[in-house]
Every structure is written in C-alpha cells, then in structure tokens.
Scaffold this motif. Structure first.
Motif, PDB file in Angstrom:
ATOM      1  N   GLY A  32       1.970  11.693 -10.000  1.00  0.00           N
ATOM      2  CA  GLY A  32       1.007  12.770  -9.764  1.00  0.00           C
ATOM      3  C   GLY A  32       1.897  14.116  -9.801  1.00  0.00           C
ATOM      4  N   ALA A  33       3.007  14.005  -9.168  1.00  0.00           N
ATOM      5  CA  ALA A  33       4.141  15.265  -8.992  1.00  0.00           C
ATOM      6  C   ALA A  33       4.607  15.479 -10.384  1.00  0.00           C
ATOM      7  N   LEU A  34       4.978  14.281 -11.069  1.00  0.00           N
ATOM      8  CA  LEU A  34       5.429  14.530 -12.363  1.00  0.00           C
ATOM      9  C   LEU A  34       4.559  15.118 -13.501  1.00  0.00           C
ATOM     10  N   VAL A  35       3.400  14.653 -13.262  1.00  0.00           N
ATOM     11  CA  VAL A  35       2.363  15.014 -14.370  1.00  0.00           C
ATOM     12  C   VAL A  35       2.016  16.454 -14.025  1.00  0.00           C
TER      13      VAL A  35
ATOM     14  N   VAL B 218       0.912  -1.498  -0.035  1.00  0.00           N
ATOM     15  CA  VAL B 218      -0.159   0.083  -0.011  1.00  0.00           C
ATOM     16  C   VAL B 218       0.965   1.239   0.067  1.00  0.00           C
ATOM     17  N   MET B 219       1.974   1.140   0.856  1.00  0.00           N
ATOM     18  CA  MET B 219       2.817   2.423   0.897  1.00  0.00           C
ATOM     19  C   MET B 219       3.445   2.541  -0.438  1.00  0.00           C
ATOM     20  N   LEU B 220       4.076   1.467  -1.016  1.00  0.00           N
ATOM     21  CA  LEU B 220       4.662   1.581  -2.235  1.00  0.00           C
ATOM     22  C   LEU B 220       3.721   2.159  -3.412  1.00  0.00           C
ATOM     23  N   ALA B 221       2.584   1.750  -3.487  1.00  0.00           N
ATOM     24  CA  ALA B 221       1.589   2.210  -4.345  1.00  0.00           C
ATOM     25  C   ALA B 221       1.314   3.620  -4.261  1.00  0.00           C
ATOM     26  N   GLY B 222       1.108   3.795  -2.881  1.00  0.00           N
ATOM     27  CA  GLY B 222       0.912   5.387  -2.724  1.00  0.00           C
ATOM     28  C   GLY B 222       2.145   6.377  -3.181  1.00  0.00           C
ATOM     29  N   ALA B 223       3.309   5.731  -2.917  1.00  0.00           N
ATOM     30  CA  ALA B 223       4.606   6.565  -3.269  1.00  0.00           C
ATOM     31  C   ALA B 223       4.656   6.697  -4.952  1.00  0.00           C
ATOM     32  N   VAL B 224       4.343   5.505  -5.377  1.00  0.00           N
ATOM     33  CA  VAL B 224       4.232   5.688  -6.950  1.00  0.00           C
ATOM     34  C   VAL B 224       3.273   6.625  -7.425  1.00  0.00           C
ATOM     35  N   LEU B 225       2.241   6.532  -6.801  1.00  0.00           N
ATOM     36  CA  LEU B 225       0.863   7.480  -7.269  1.00  0.00           C
ATOM     37  C   LEU B 225       1.061   8.927  -7.069  1.00  0.00           C
ATOM     38  N   VAL B 226       1.912   9.063  -5.796  1.00  0.00           N
ATOM     39  CA  VAL B 226       2.213  10.337  -5.602  1.00  0.00           C
ATOM     40  C   VAL B 226       3.476  11.267  -6.545  1.00  0.00           C
ATOM     41  N   THR B 227       4.290  10.049  -6.667  1.00  0.00           N
ATOM     42  CA  THR B 227       5.404  10.618  -7.605  1.00  0.00           C
ATOM     43  C   THR B 227       5.010  10.901  -9.170  1.00  0.00           C
TER      44      THR B 227
END
Length: 105
Positions: free
Chosen positions: A91-94, A80-89
C-alpha cells in the motif's frame, strides 16, 4: 558370631534402550514461535521476526506433537502479522508511486 548377608545375586546394569521415548519432551520451537508471534505484533514491519517465527512454528508442528497448540498459535500470529506487513508495504509503495508525479510540481 555370624553376620547376615544378602545372598541374592545382583542384576547386571541394564543398557539404555535407544528407542525409548524421553520422558521430558522439549518444547523450544513451539515456545519460540509463540513468543515471536507475540513480539511480531510490535515488530511486524521488520519482516524478519514473523518469518523466523513462522519457520519455527512449522518445524515445531513436525518435531513436537505434544505442544501442537502453541505451535499453531505461533503460526497464526506470525502469518497474520507477516501478511499485514506485506499489505502495508504494498500500500505504501502504491501510494508513493501514485504521488510521484506531484512531487516535482
């Protein structure tokens, strides 16, 4: 005077059974996975902590059947934390790429 002695023959030393299950099972992988899952709540943006915890949890499922619950909790927390970190990253790139044209105004 006579002395009383034990006359039963002694049994030879038994050789250890190589196929015997050890009485004290190790739970190192599952405990490590659970601890890293809890630590990844704070340090999830490193990508390193959740990935290591996820790998240790998967290894613990195969090697330590007695501590299956801790291994599953470690896998869940770390994924869950890895998926959250990927989503935040992502999102920040987009967001950064969307704002890039306005950077030069």
């Amino acid at each position: 005077m006579t002395t009383a002695t034990h006359t039963e023959p002694q049994a030879p030393f038994a050789t250890p059974n190589p196929h015997a299950v050890p009485s004290a099972e190790t739970r190192g992988f599952s405990i490590s996975s659970l601890v890293l899952g809890l630590v990844s709540i704070v340090a999830s943006y490193t990508f390193f902590v959740p990935v290591v915890g996820l790998v240790l949890g998967i290894m613990a499922l195969k090697r330590e059947p007695a501590s299956r619950t801790m291994a599953i909790w470690g896998i869940v927390l770390n994924s869950v934390m890895l998926a959250g970190a990927v989503l935040v990253t992502v999102g920040a790139l987009v967001f950064g790429l969307a704002m890039l044209p306005f950077a030069f105004l």
